[in-house]
Every structure is written in structure tokens, then in C-alpha cells.
Motif scaffolding. Structure first.
Motif, PDB file in Angstrom:
ATOM      1  N   LYS A  62      -5.315   2.882  12.712  1.00 18.13           N
ATOM      2  CA  LYS A  62      -6.349   2.292  11.852  1.00 18.13           C
ATOM      3  C   LYS A  62      -5.754   1.931  10.492  1.00 18.13           C
ATOM      4  CE  LYS A  62     -10.373   3.165   9.015  1.00 18.13           C
ATOM      5  NZ  LYS A  62     -10.347   1.763   8.627  1.00 18.13           N
ATOM      6  N   TRP A  63      -4.900   2.803   9.963  1.00 17.83           N
ATOM      7  CA  TRP A  63      -4.265   2.515   8.675  1.00 17.83           C
ATOM      8  C   TRP A  63      -3.410   1.247   8.786  1.00 17.83           C
ATOM      9  CZ3 TRP A  63       0.887   2.409   6.973  1.00 17.83           C
ATOM     10  CH2 TRP A  63       1.056   2.345   5.583  1.00 17.83           C
ATOM     11  N   ASP A  72     -12.210  -1.692  12.963  1.00 18.51           N
ATOM     12  CA  ASP A  72     -12.965  -2.909  12.661  1.00 18.51           C
ATOM     13  C   ASP A  72     -13.249  -3.641  13.976  1.00 18.51           C
ATOM     14  OD1 ASP A  72     -13.827  -5.427  11.964  1.00 18.51           O
ATOM     15  OD2 ASP A  72     -12.317  -5.715  10.390  1.00 18.51           O
ATOM     16  N   GLN A 119      -3.751  -1.181  10.915  1.00 17.56           N
ATOM     17  CA  GLN A 119      -4.648  -2.330  11.064  1.00 17.56           C
ATOM     18  C   GLN A 119      -5.177  -2.775   9.699  1.00 17.56           C
ATOM     19  OE1 GLN A 119      -8.786  -1.830  12.749  1.00 17.56           O
ATOM     20  NE2 GLN A 119      -8.072  -3.379  14.188  1.00 17.56           N
ATOM     21  N   ASP A 120      -5.559  -1.798   8.875  1.00 19.66           N
ATOM     22  CA  ASP A 120      -6.118  -2.114   7.556  1.00 19.66           C
ATOM     23  C   ASP A 120      -5.076  -2.754   6.642  1.00 19.66           C
ATOM     24  OD1 ASP A 120      -8.541  -1.153   8.335  1.00 19.66           O
ATOM     25  OD2 ASP A 120      -8.360   0.778   7.299  1.00 19.66           O
ATOM     26  N   ASP A 136      -3.765  -6.083   8.292  1.00 15.97           N
ATOM     27  CA  ASP A 136      -4.835  -7.010   8.673  1.00 15.97           C
ATOM     28  C   ASP A 136      -4.522  -7.741   9.986  1.00 15.97           C
ATOM     29  OD1 ASP A 136      -7.168  -8.481   8.618  1.00 15.97           O
ATOM     30  OD2 ASP A 136      -6.348 -10.019   7.284  1.00 15.97           O
ATOM     31  N   GLN A 173       0.848  -1.204   0.000  1.00 13.71           N
ATOM     32  CA  GLN A 173       0.000   0.000   0.000  1.00 13.71           C
ATOM     33  C   GLN A 173       0.876   1.245   0.000  1.00 13.71           C
ATOM     34  OE1 GLN A 173      -3.481  -0.105   0.286  1.00 13.71           O
ATOM     35  NE2 GLN A 173      -3.465  -2.351   0.316  1.00 13.71           N
ATOM     36  N   LYS A 193     -11.550  -6.841  14.834  1.00 14.08           N
ATOM     37  CA  LYS A 193     -10.095  -6.865  15.022  1.00 14.08           C
ATOM     38  C   LYS A 193      -9.636  -5.912  16.124  1.00 14.08           C
ATOM     39  CE  LYS A 193      -9.311  -6.301  10.511  1.00 14.08           C
ATOM     40  NZ  LYS A 193      -8.507  -5.945   9.309  1.00 14.08           N
TER      41      LYS A 193
END
Lengths: 474, 474
Positions: free
Chosen positions: A185-186, A232, A188-189, A192, A130, A235
Motif C-alpha cells: 500500500k505504501w 485505493d 502504491q501511494d 501512484d 517520501q 488502482k
């Protein structure tokens, strides 16, 4: 210690301590099996020599069970060479006399962490697949410990988890408080992975003139703003210390383990505690350390204690985790890795950290579009010149301009940001125009946050705050 | 402070502190309502005068939020008049050079507690309607704090609860360990009240070279011996700290409340902690204090925080509860009352407390009849003369004779005990005959204990150790 290769040339106090402890065990073992007297004597001679060396290096007598701390240098105000430093950075105070803010390069040297350089940013991009978050592209997360190790393991299918937190000292959160959460959050995304968020309501009770009930209520209110960042639920586990300590024997066991391996001398050196501080403050660092170890969350990780933790946080929280990293190997756990952010400047300028008790020092998550406009226009420190004529002629200084700093945090488009910087520096862009750009960025951002927060029901909060299994691929 | 009337003639440090705090509030209030300047000045003058007085009395500067401790005198080695004292008595060390044991009358003066006199024993008999336990009749429980207050309330139908405990440092318990439990069971029976028993496995982990798992296992094993004393499962909750801290947010909240109101300076003065002690030890006293407050057990007392606690314990545990009594009013809870026992002497003599690690220093609950016989005959320190002839002529000394001391603890019949004392002192009773009497008392007592312990199943232990409602009449 991998972060500070310079210190590895000679043995560190901790290594010395460990060798000394091993030698003590050796002497006892020889005595137990009734070895040859000469052999025992030689072992004792070596032990005494090591004790002398230990005293020379640490300035303290060796004491079994009392290891030296990771950083023997005092935390604030002095660098390794003993010179004074203008910036104060600890979990309770951040101040500098420089309008550009704290000197972060100096901080990296003082804390013994590593700079997040272009190579690391590129590697995060490669491993995650990413585009790096703007906080990485722009040096807002600027320092780390062991991030390469986390990526090495991740490339070999060894997963990790995220841990961040907040001290809920009031209901009011401002945009600066969101920085670690937006970035987490980024992470985590793109990776995953599971995330635990500690709300230190016990800490706030110990430090502030607040009741336990108030601190706990602030924790739940703050959880709503955190959830509104878009985590999420499958998670993410958010917990109040006051709740979770009384709901998890495993968490408490780790707290006690840490408490056994940290002396008052150590927390005095790291946090500046004094004899007049209450015993709750003195032992609190163990509570902030415990979530760094995966078996504090058996509902998520079972009994596994080897899952690496990565902590994104503001640099002022580093003392807690230096202590944690010091303790980890001695209780058989991996050291947590860290990603450190710079501070979000107050509207009045980058010399100080914002205060949640001064409504005009920042943009709050509850501000109306009109309040945002007024605050930015009235309070945002300007790097512009006194008159339009002078500004057009000499240009403004984006490095000290708070509106420009805020855009660095929140404007996604790199090219647009660079153009604003150049135009402001050249004088093509006026302060009023720059402020308008910031207002146009903040107003929809805050409105959207408020909209998402409204969606967060008590039921949602309860879901996030219930100890439970999370999606976790081993 | 009701226990030490002598100190009430002048204001105590704590009273001074409280008046000072009130005066500070007064000054702030006057400023807030913008009172007359002269009035504010007068209030400030008084405040400064009180601060000066506080400094003279305590030797320390007044600091808001840091009250003086209940006993400003150092704990060990010095009496109020500054002279040295031979006896050392604290939770980790008990020693004296006197063969009769610790001088308990001096201890009462030093600790500022009250003697359990005949009047109090008579009153317990009257209120409970039962013959006083032999431990009361014989001065084994010899000191108290606020016991009259407990009885006053009980007479007015205001109930109370019992709290005692044990530090599970090994599987092996000896007869001395049973003293507080035997007496507590009697109190539970005659007053018909609930009881909580704390097993401080976390403390043992912090103080000893043991793992968390070992300490927890010792706690469960010790619980079996405690249950075998005959406690009523409907009125008794036994808990391991390692379990209960992680199972009760209310308990943790009280721990944090206590931790906020005790400084390192205070625990240093009370327990002799140093800067090299781990932060777990430093904050542990709050954990031993918390069960003194009824809302630490919502499953038993609901949210009620006003139920008086009575703590039967050996006198060496008093420092914990002096601290607790100091904190209680400041967090809005009643002070726990106390009943203190003397120490159970080692077989080798009353100079030291027994050691669970020296198998010959006491009678263990696992000893066989033969082991009991051998230990008493071989190790019990004798007050007899060197030869039978001398003994017959001059008599023995029951005051230093350990067999006689043990009979004082365990022989129920007062007249028989008194006759033994006289016969031994006169020389009519020989040491061997005295030892035989002790053996004949201990053998069936230990055998019966072992029989009852065998009946204690894992299921029973689980029942006692599960947080649950108890029979409690409000």
C-alpha cells in the motif's frame, strides 16, 4: 543474472543453451539454402562442440525446447559450494535453529538476490520524494532483484505496476500476513501505480484437505482484510484464481505459455516436487508466475506486454519468481523485479514461521484487546533475565525478544524504538514494561483494522474483485 | 471395471486402495472417540495387513490421497501377461507392422474395453429406432466402455450428452478426421441429445512448434469443417480450450479437481511422460478430461453433475479417458462411456496413421476432383496382383487394399460393398476399376463438403462457439 555478477565470468547454462539453439538454427538454415558442404560441416562441428560444453556445464544433454533453469543449484539445504545450511526456506517450510531467526545474509547469497543497502533506500527516498517506509529503514524488506532498473525507468517516466498475493488457507489472518500488504500500500501511494493481488485459492485446494468452495470462500474473506489495509479501489484489482482463470482468456494464454517453457525437471529442482505429487501442484507455479506479465490484465494494460512488474513478497516466495524470471525472456516478456521481506516471527520465537492453525502463535486480526494482552503476556518469547535483579544487572537481549521484534514491525517512531532497545539491553526496561508497550501498540492498531474491515461491504469486495480498468498513467 | 470381468475375481488395486482408506478413517475414528485399546489395536493390525497386501498387488506403498491408476499395466508395448506386442497405439503414435493394420481384438484385451458385438449393434438399433450407422454395421466403431449402461438409462428416459474433439494442428483436415464427427452427428440425430466438441488448441501449442495465435486460428478454421458435417446449432457447442478455459470458472474448477486427483506417476504410466516434458504437457490430460463432466457446461446443464457423457473417439484417445474414468468416482462424478473407432488408413497402407503434414498420405477436404483422382490412382496401396493375368487368375486381397478400405468407410450400400469385395477377391474386378469406384464415391462427397463449408460464415462459427443454452430434455 544482473544480480549475481560472479556467475557472468563464464557463460551461464541459459546463455549456452541460447547460443546452442541459435547454432542449431544456423545449421538448418545452411542446409535449407543448400550451402557449401564445407561451410555446413564447420557449422555442425561447432554445434557438436557446444553440445559437449553444455553437457559439461549442466550435466545434462542439450535438448531443443528444454532450457536449463535459472538456478541449477538445488533449492534447499545446500549453498553454491555444496556445504549444508541450517535454514530451510521454501514456500511451504521455513525453519531455523537460530533464536534470532533465519540468517538473511546467507539467504541472499544462496538465492542470488541483492541486499537492500542504504544506497538503495536513499534512492527510493529520492525518486519517490517520501520518507522510506519503516520496513525499508529497518531492513524488514532486506533483499531485491532489479529494483534499480525499476527506479531508472521510473525516473524516465516509464511506469510500473505492483503484484502481490496471498494463499487463502483459512479465514483467520494474523498480523504477520499484513506485512506485504502494508508495504505494498505504501508503494502504491508513493509511486501512484496500479496493483494486482492474487488470491491462490486453487493452490490451497491442491495442497490442503479443503474443498474448492471453502478455498474460494476464504479468498473472499481474506480480500476483506486486505481491502481494510486501505488500498485505493481505483488502482487495485484483487482476484481469486478460481474466478479469474475462468474470466480471462489472456491470463490463461500466459499460463500456457509459461507451462510450455518449464519442465518437470525444473520444478523438481526448484520446489522439490516428486513423482507422487499431483499434476495440479506440478503445473501450479505457472499460475503464480502469470500475473508478473502485464498482458495478463488486458482490462488494465490493454495488450501491452512490456510494463515492468514489481513484486513485494516474503522471501519464501522467491522460488516462484526465480522460475518466472527464467522464463520471461524466452516468451518475450520483461523479468519482474522483486522486494523481499523477512519473516514475521511467531510469538514463541523467531525459529519458525507462524501457523494460522495455532491461535496462540500470533496476534490474529480478530483478536479482542483482552486476547492481545493475554497472548503477549503469556506467549511472547522474552529475551529478559529470570529475575528482576538479574535483568537490572545484566540487561535483556532484544535480538531474541519477540515483543521487541514486533515493535520493530509496528512502532513508527525510530527514536522511541532505539530508546526501547537500549533501555531493554541495559536492564532499565523490564520485560513486563516492554510487553505493555507492545500491547499498547497492537490494541489500537488491531481495533482500527477491525473498524475498517467492518466498513468493507460485499459491494466493496465485488468492486475490487471485478476485472475493470484502473487508473494507470502510461 | 465392469468391462473386464476377469479382473474382478481378485480385488482391483483401486478397490484395495478404497478399502484401505476406509480402514484408515476407521482407525482415526476409534482413536477420536477414545475406544477400547484392544479394539483400536485390532483395527490397526488389519490396516497394516491391508497395506502389505496393497504393496504386493501394486508394487507400491499405500499413500493417502494417491490412488493407483485404473490400469496399473504400462500402456504400450506389453500385454497383461508381460509379452511384447507389435502395435504401438497412444495419442501421439500409432504404428503396426501388419499390412491389415492394428490388431484391434488384441487392443481390446490390452485396454480392457469391450467389443461392440452384434448384440450391442442390435440393441442400439432397437433403442434408437434407426438402422445402425455403417460404421457400426462394419465394425469401424469396434470397442466401447459402458455403452449398455447408457442405453439402460436412456430407456428409462435418463438422457445423456455427447463429447468429442479434435487437436487443431493445422488448417488442413483430411477425410479420416471426419470419421468421429460423421458418427457423432448420427448419434446426435438418432438420440436427439446435446453435443460438446473440444478443440485442443492449447494442447497443440504445448506439443508443436506453433504459436498460440496459430493454434487458435487452426481451431476456428477446423470448426468450419466440423460445422460442415451438418451439426445442429441448437444442440452443439464447439469450443477452443484457449477461449473456454478463460470464459468458464466452472470448467476450470473441474480441471483443478481432476489435477488434484492424478499424480505425475500416473500420467507417466499412462502417457509415457518424462521428467524432461514441460509442466503444460503433464497437466494437459486434466483439460481433455474435464468436458466428460456435465457441470463443466453450466450454460447447458446448469449445476447438474450427474448427466452421463458418451465419448465417440478413435481408440488412440482412450488413455485420456481411462484416466478420466479412474478419477470420476473420486470426485463424485459419473464415469464417461466410450465408443472407439479403428484408425483411418493412410493411402500408402494401413501400417500407419495418416499425417496431416504429408499431402499425399490422404484425401484432404480441400482436394479438387482431379487431385482426388490422381492421389487414388497414384498412391492408394493396392491389394491387386502385378499383372492383369495374375489378378484374373488369383484375385486381389481386399483386406490390405486401401481403396477397398476407404469404400468400407464411405460407401453406404452394404450389398454393393460385399459384391465389390467378392469380385475383387475373385479377380473379376481389377484394381483400376476398384479405384474408379472409390474416386466416384469420394469426388461428390468432398465436393458436397466443400459446398457446405462455403455456407459456413464467421457468424455461424461464432454462434456454435458461443457458450449458451442448448436444447436439452432432462
Amino acid at each position: 543474472m544482473a544480480d549475481s555478477p560472479d556467475f557472468e565470468r563464464t557463460m551461464s547454462p541459459l546463455e549456452l543453451y541460447e547460443k546452442l539453439t541459435a547454432q542449431g538454427d544456423q545449421v538448418r538454415a545452411l542446409k535449407t539454402v543448400k550451402s557449401d558442404k564445407a561451410e555446413i560441416d564447420a557449422a555442425i562441428q561447432l554445434l557438436l562442440k557446444m553440445k559437449l560444453e553444455y553437457k559439461q556445464v549442466t550435466g545434462q544433454d542439450y535438448k531443443a525446447g528444454s532450457p536449463p533453469s535459472e538456478n541449477s543449484a538445488p533449492f534447499n539445504g545446500a549453498t553454491a559450494d555444496g556445504s549444508n545450511d541450517e535454514d530451510t526456506v521454501d514456500p511451504w517450510n521455513v525453519s531455523t535453529t537460530n533464536a534470532k531467526g533465519v540468517d538473511y545474509d546467507k539467504l541472499i547469497v544462496r538465492f542470488g538476490s541483492s541486499k537492500i543497502d542504504q544506497q538503495l533506500v536513499d534512492r527510493i527516498e529520492k525518486v519517490s520524494g517520501q520518507k522510506p517506509h519503516r520496513f525499508l529503514r529497518r531492513g524488514i524488506f532486506f533483499s531485491h532483484r532489479d529494483m534499480h532498473q525499476v527506479l531508472d525507468a521510473y525516473e524516465k517516466q516509464k511506469s510500473f505496476y505492483l503484484y502481490t498475493g496471498r494463499g487463502p488457507s483459512s479465514e483467520a489472518m494474523h498480523v504477520g500476513h499484513l506485512i506485504p500488504f502494508i508495504f505494498t500500500k505504501w508503494l502504491q501511494d508513493v509511486f501512484d501505480i496500479p496493483l494486482v493481488i492474487q488470491l491462490t485459492d486453487d493452490e490451497k485446494y491442491l495442497w490442503k484437505d479443503l474443498t474448492i468452495e471453502e478455498c474460494h470462500r476464504f479468498a473472499v474473506e481474506n480480500a476483506k482484510d486486505i481491502i481494510a489495509c486501505g488500498f485505493d479501489v481505483n488502482k487495485t484489482f484483487i482476484f481469486s484464481d478460481l474466478d479469474y482463470m475462468g474470466a480471462s482468456p489472456e491470463f490463461y494464454r500466459n499460463v500456457v505459455k509459461i507451462e510450455k517453457h518449464v519442465t518437470f525437471n525444473q520444478v523438481k529442482g526448484i520446489f522439490g516436487f516428486t513423482d507422487s505429487d499431483c499434476i495440479g501442484k506440478i503445473s501450479f507455479p505457472a499460475i503464480q508466475a502469470a500475473p508478473s506479465f502485464s498482458n495478463s490484465f488486458p482490462q488494465i494494460f490493454g495488450s501491452r506486454k512490456d510494463i515492468q512488474c514489481l513484486i513485494p513478497c516474503a522471501i519464501d516466495q522467491d522460488p516462484y519468481f526465480r522460475m518466472t524470471r527464467d522464463v520471461a525472456p524466452r516468451i518475450g516478456y520483461p523479468k519482474p523485479a522483486l522486494l523481499h521481506s523477512t519473516f514475521f516471527p511467531a510469538l514463541q520465537g523467531a525459529q519458525t514461521k507462524m501457523s494460522a492453525s495455532d491461535a496462540n502463535s500470533s496476534i490474529f486480526l480478530t483478536d479482542t484487546p483482552k486476547q492481545i494482552k493475554t497472548k503477549v503476556n503469556k506467549h511472547a518469547f522474552s529475551g529478559g533475565k529470570d529475575t528482576v535483579e538479574e535483568h537490572r544487572k545484566h540487561g535483556g537481549n532484544p535480538d531474541v525478544d519477540v515483543s521487541f521484534m514486533y515493535l520493530t514491525f509496528f512502532l513508527e517512531d525510530d527514536e522511541q524504538l532505539e530508546k526501547i532497545r537500549q533501555d531493554y539491553a541495559s536492564g532499565a526496561l523490564l520485560t513486563g514494561e516492554l510487553k505493555k508497550m507492545l500491547i499498547d501498540t497492537l490494541q489500537p492498531m488491531i481495533a482500527q483494522h477491525q473498524e475498517r474491515r467492518k466498513q468493507v461491504t460485499d459491494e466493496t469486495v465485488k468492486q475490487f474483485m471485478t476485472p475493470r480498468p484502473l487508473n494507470f498513467k502510461h
